[in-house]
Design a protein around this motif. Structure first.
Motif, short mmCIF file in Angstrom:
data_model
loop_
_atom_site.label_atom_id
_atom_site.label_comp_id
_atom_site.label_asym_id
_atom_site.label_seq_id
_atom_site.Cartn_x
_atom_site.Cartn_y
_atom_site.Cartn_z
N GLN A 1 0.82 -1.21 0.00
CA GLN A 1 0.00 0.00 0.00
C GLN A 1 0.85 1.26 0.00
N GLY A 2 1.84 1.29 0.90
CA GLY A 2 2.69 2.48 1.02
C GLY A 2 3.42 2.79 -0.28
N SER A 3 4.01 1.75 -0.89
CA SER A 3 4.76 1.97 -2.14
C SER A 3 3.85 2.47 -3.24
N MET B 1 1.03 4.11 -2.93
CA MET B 1 0.64 5.50 -2.66
C MET B 1 1.79 6.44 -2.97
N GLY B 2 2.98 6.03 -2.64
CA GLY B 2 4.15 6.84 -2.95
C GLY B 2 4.27 7.06 -4.46
N ASN C 1 1.72 9.59 -5.53
CA ASN C 1 2.14 10.95 -5.13
C ASN C 1 3.18 11.52 -6.07
N ILE D 1 -3.61 12.81 -6.47
CA ILE D 1 -4.20 13.09 -5.16
C ILE D 1 -4.91 11.81 -4.74
N ILE D 2 -4.45 11.29 -3.62
CA ILE D 2 -5.06 10.04 -3.15
C ILE D 2 -6.35 10.39 -2.43
N LEU D 3 -7.43 9.82 -2.90
CA LEU D 3 -8.72 10.10 -2.27
C LEU D 3 -8.86 9.26 -1.01
N GLY D 4 -8.37 8.05 -1.09
CA GLY D 4 -8.48 7.19 0.08
C GLY D 4 -8.17 5.76 -0.23
N GLU E 1 -7.90 4.65 -4.26
CA GLU E 1 -8.51 5.50 -5.30
C GLU E 1 -7.81 6.84 -5.33
#
Lengths: 236, 693
Positions: free
Chosen positions: B612-614, B616-617, B620, B625-628, B639
């Motif tokens: 998940q972290g990778s 999202m990175g 970014n 823009i990460i909605l959630g 998303e």
């Protein structure tokens, strides 16, 4: 500036909903009274004040939560007097900024554990993706006795991370509160809550009652109330 | 071809990448004596596995197209389609599962349930295909078939029942224990051809008994006969097999077999399982819609004597023309017969009919119900239904996913130009997930598909099969221009220097508007602009919308209102007012704080939580823009909104970040103003491009 007007309009609301790190607040009310709309306005207010908000939802998908925000923000903006040619640009900018401070996490109720939440948040912290100041938690089941353990774990976590948490707490019409008038759902974890707000339908409006924590009563009626049509917070 | 339909099995072999589908198929062909030598994928002998007949497949060691073959095991005819595991070639899986009666889901004993195994399972669910699982590679370090069975159950919700347990694992993988016969099986001989049956080793007896009990209890839930036999303690192998078969065909349970195709262990047992537990064509109900009877659903009979209903699921252009692969569901497709394409209504004569074995053909006289074959010389599309002239039934087509990635291509040289067109015509006809079009805005040929590998393969095939070399680039992003505030204009067009002149004056304002490209409003009063010239003004304004003044991008979100003007009795004309309108537009536009918009995509990534972290990175980093995130236990759904300009190449990045376990979808969301730095970059590029011209 529109942002200032919104903040000015919600000034009392801001004061009412201030929590320190590690503190819990509860928004109580029957189903459909406006708890989520209240919570979303709380969230938007904090976002406009550059406070990073983690919106935690059980069972609702991300889309639905996003729609809530869009709808409430739209109503908030419509309610403010606007002038000038650059209004739309300003509104867009405010919205974009708010989005960048917000993170939504949704879980299915049966798989949710604080340990899992901690793990997910740690990923976000470590990767410098998102670091919330405030958690707003919608959809927790306060009818289940096991909520006490969840609250306890979350309290430890929030204290450790200096996070404040606002919950929506669903109460039922046919259930009698305890002898102090505190609904059973709040009684379970009463000691862990530092603030409480009760939304109560009252003729043509929805009253906002504040918890007197020391005396364990929901008596004081705030100057704030909810418009039952728009669910916007208004000042008398 | 077999006469008794009950002795037919039409199966697909599907799985995630590298689970061992093609190797398993190779072993199946060997043990059924269809082939007499085993060739490994990308093996030292350079031959490559039988089913990977494309050169590209042999070179890359991947299956690109599905390949059909047939073999015989214990007097049963097994028609097999081996499919690719890459998500990019998903259409091959889609079309195969549409026409097959059942499948073997191959899983790696080490990797377990992986992203494409999840996709394949949802595809099997879409067409309600019964299947058995084969946990392969039990000889590999880290192999744990019980973990995989648990994953199948927990992550995918299948009611898995182990049919065997391993004797040793990893380096010590020696054989399997069959829980039906309660015997240990060892596979000996140079290629595991000889199956030696022995008593179960003492140390595994208790495990075997426990697992057998679990198997019986699980199946007894769906079989009264077995439940009764269990109660009376009179369970026979026949009762058990029969109960497992019925429950498997109804998709109530998933029997799981284990082995190592590469080490020649467990394949013959799987073949027995295919015969025992997977349906024959008459066990599966197939439906068609009666077009003459209000589109009511009709059950087809696997009866060779009834009127024909056949479904074309794959086209291939070869040296002898178009080859159309069909599955016959009812009746018989006979050479020389007349059939009707339901979609076009045209009658067609059946020419040559063949059966395929990888890339080799066997000419046949007829394709009866329950069989898959191919015809030459039939013009049609994938998904067409063919019927006898006296009926009008249609079958539902297969699901075709939309492309997610695009590339711009241009010919490397003149001779490639014509060949590219031919290649694209053919490929787009054969593969509905591969699209090509000419982008009128940017004048580029754009190809789009399911992933970078998908497009890479087609570019390579263009080169090899059509001698068409292309230069591959990225599509230009479809930017837009707009304005952000209201501005007035009051423009006079005047050319009155002598002789016939031109005069027109247009006044009004330009303002932004949401959700539409262009709105024109006429608020002229008192005839300041004569009515007959209003359409000319509107036409001119519309033309201005095609190319923006800033960077020639199309405009959007503009409303123009005219409320004033002037004309001349002699010198005013349509042309004069068009020129005035254009001038007015430019004047108003420049004062209205114009800006550039870029397309923003809604990107949804499904990933195991550990990545998940990778993920999202990576979003970014792409100005996303990460909605959630939506946590669903084993899978996390993230998303976000990401500019299209930053999404190119993301599939490769995601794959490497998540070991191929994540997948993403992308669709257009909205247009948004570009950041200042991007705007400057675009202006710079436009200036350079103009200089170049």
């Amino acid at each position: 500036m529109i942002q200032n007007k919104i903040l000015e309009h919600l000034k009392q609301f801001d004061e009412l909903t201030r929590l320190e790190g590690g503190q819990f607040g509860g928004i109580l009310g029957r189903a459909g009274v406006g708890k989520t709309a209240f919570l979303i306005q709380l969230s938007l207010l904090k976002l406009l004040k550059n406070i990073k908000v983690l919106h935690l939802s059980l069972n609702e998908p991300i889309n639905k939560v996003c729609l809530w925000y869009e709808e409430v923000f739209k109503r908030l903006v419509e309610n403010i007097e606007k002038q000038g040619d650059t209004v739309d640009i300003e509104i867009n900018q405010i919205w974009e900024k708010a989005l960048s401070q917000r993170f939504i996490m949704t879980f299915k109720e049966d798989v949710f554990k604080i340990a899992v939440l901690e793990e997910r948040l740690s990923d976000l912290f470590e990767q410098k993706i998102f670091s919330p100041d405030l958690i707003i938690a919608d959809g927790f089941n306060f009818d289940d006795e096991s909520i006490k353990d969840i609250l306890s774990e979350l309290k430890n976590f929030a204290t450790k991370k200096n996070l404040s948490v606002w919950f929506t707490i669903n109460i039922h019409r046919d259930e009698k509160p305890d002898e102090c008038g505190i609904p059973k759902q709040l009684s379970i974890g009463y000691d862990m809550f530092d603030s409480g707000i009760m939304l109560w339908p009252n003729k043509n409006e929805i009253s906002v009652k504040i918890l007197d924590r020391e005396n364990k009563k929901f008596e004081t009626e705030s100057k704030l109330y909810l418009n039952p049509t728009t669910f916007l917070i208004l000042n008398r | 071809m077999k006469g008794d339909i009950k002795q037919i099995r039409n199966i697909g072999i599907s799985a995630h990448i590298d689970a061992g589908k093609t190797t398993l198929t190779e072993r199946i062909l060997y043990f059924t004596k269809k082939i007499h030598a085993i060739h490994e994928i990308k093996g030292k002998d350079g031959a490559g596995a039988t089913m990977d007949f494309m050169e590209l497949e042999k070179e890359r060691g991947i299956t690109i197209t599905s390949a059909a073959t047939t073999c015989v095991w214990k007097e049963h005819e097994i028609n097999i389609i081996d499919t690719p595991g890459h998500v990019d070639f998903t259409i091959e899986v889609e079309r195969s599962l549409r026409v097959l009666d059942s499948a073997v889901l191959v899983l790696c004993a080490v990797g377990g349930v992986q992203s494409q195994s999840i996709t394949v399972c949802s595809q099997m669910g879409r067409y309600k295909v019964p299947f058995v699982a084969f946990i392969n590679k039990c000889d590999r370090s880290g192999a744990n078939p019980f973990r995989v069975i648990e994953q199948l159950h927990k992550r995918l919700g299948y009611n898995t029942v182990a049919m065997q347990i391993p004797i040793g694992l990893e380096n010590n993988f020696a054989g399997i224990i069959d829980l039906i016969t309660m015997k240990a099986l060892y596979f000996e001989g140079p290629n595991g051809e000889d199956i030696i049956e022995k008593d179960i080793p003492e140390n595994l007896l208790k495990d075997a008994q426990n697992k057998r009990s679990e198997l019986i209890e699980a199946v007894a839930m769906f079989s009264d006969e077995l439940a009764e036999a269990l109660f009376e303690e009179k369970i026979t192998a026949d009762i058990l097999i029969s109960a497992i078969r019925r429950a498997t065909i109804k998709r109530q349970i998933t029997p799981v077999f284990i082995g190592s195709a590469y080490k020649n262990k467990g394949v013959q047992s799987l073949l027995n399982g295919i015969l025992n537990y997977l349906p024959c064509p008459s066990d599966v109900q197939n439906y068609a819609i009666d077009m003459d009877n209000g589109e009511t659903e009709v059950v087809l009979a696997s009866d060779a004597s009834k009127p024909l209903v056949a479904f074309s699921f794959k086209l291939e252009d070869g040296p002898f023309g178009q080859l159309t692969f069909l599955r016959v569901y009812q009746g018989t497709m006979e050479k020389g017969g007349t059939i009707v394409n339901v979609r076009t209504g045209k009658k067609v004569r059946v020419g040559r009919a063949i059966r395929m074995h990888a890339n080799q053909m066997e000419e046949i006289n007829a394709i009866p119900a329950g069989y898959i074959g191919a015809l030459f010389g039939i013009e049609c599309m994938s998904g067409d239904t063919f019927v006898s002239p006296e009926i009008n039934l249609s079958m539902t087509s297969m699901y075709v996913p939309k492309p997610v990635i695009s590339l711009a291509i241009k010919p490397k040289d003149k001779k490639s130009e014509v060949n590219i067109l031919k290649a694209l015509n053919r490929f787009t006809k054969e593969d509905p997930t591969f699209k090509s079009y000419l982008d009128e805005e940017t004048n580029e040929t754009i190809i789009s598909g399911m992933g970078e590998l998908h497009l890479e393969v087609y570019v390579e095939r263009m080169k090899r099969e059509y001698n068409a070399e292309v230069i591959v680039g990225m599509p230009k992003v479809a930017y837009r221009e707009t304005i952000t505030r209201k501005a007035n204009f009051n423009y006079t067009h005047k050319k009155q220097t002598g002789g016939a002149g031109q005069f027109a004056k247009v006044g009004g304002y330009i303002e932004p508007i949401k959700d539409v490209d262009f709105v024109f409003e006429n608020k002229v009063v008192g005839g300041s602009i004569p009515t007959q010239y209003i359409p000319a003004c509107e036409k001119s304004f519309q033309r201005c919308m095609e190319k923006g003044p800033l960077l020639d991008f199309p405009l959007t979100g503009i409303k123009i209102t005219i409320n004033d003007g002037a004309s001349h009795a002699v010198d005013s004309s349509d042309m004069a007012f068009q020129a005035a309108a254009r001038g007015a537009f430019l004047e108003g536009f420049s004062k209205a704080a114009p800006t550039i918009l870029e397309p923003i995509m809604k990107v949804v990534v499904e990933t195991p939580p550990e990545f998940q972290g990778s993920v999202m990175g990576s979003i970014n980093q792409r100005r996303g823009i990460i909605l959630g995130s939506q946590d669903e236990g084993a899978i996390c759904v993230i998303e976000s909104n990401v500019p299209l300009a930053d999404m190119f190449g993301y599939s490769t990045v995601l794959r490497s970040l998540t070991q191929g376990k994540a997948q993403f979808t992308m669709e257009f969301s909205t247009y948004k103003e570009v950041p200042h730095s991007i705007k400057e970059e675009l202006v710079k590029k436009a200036a350079e491009a103009k200089k170049g011209k």
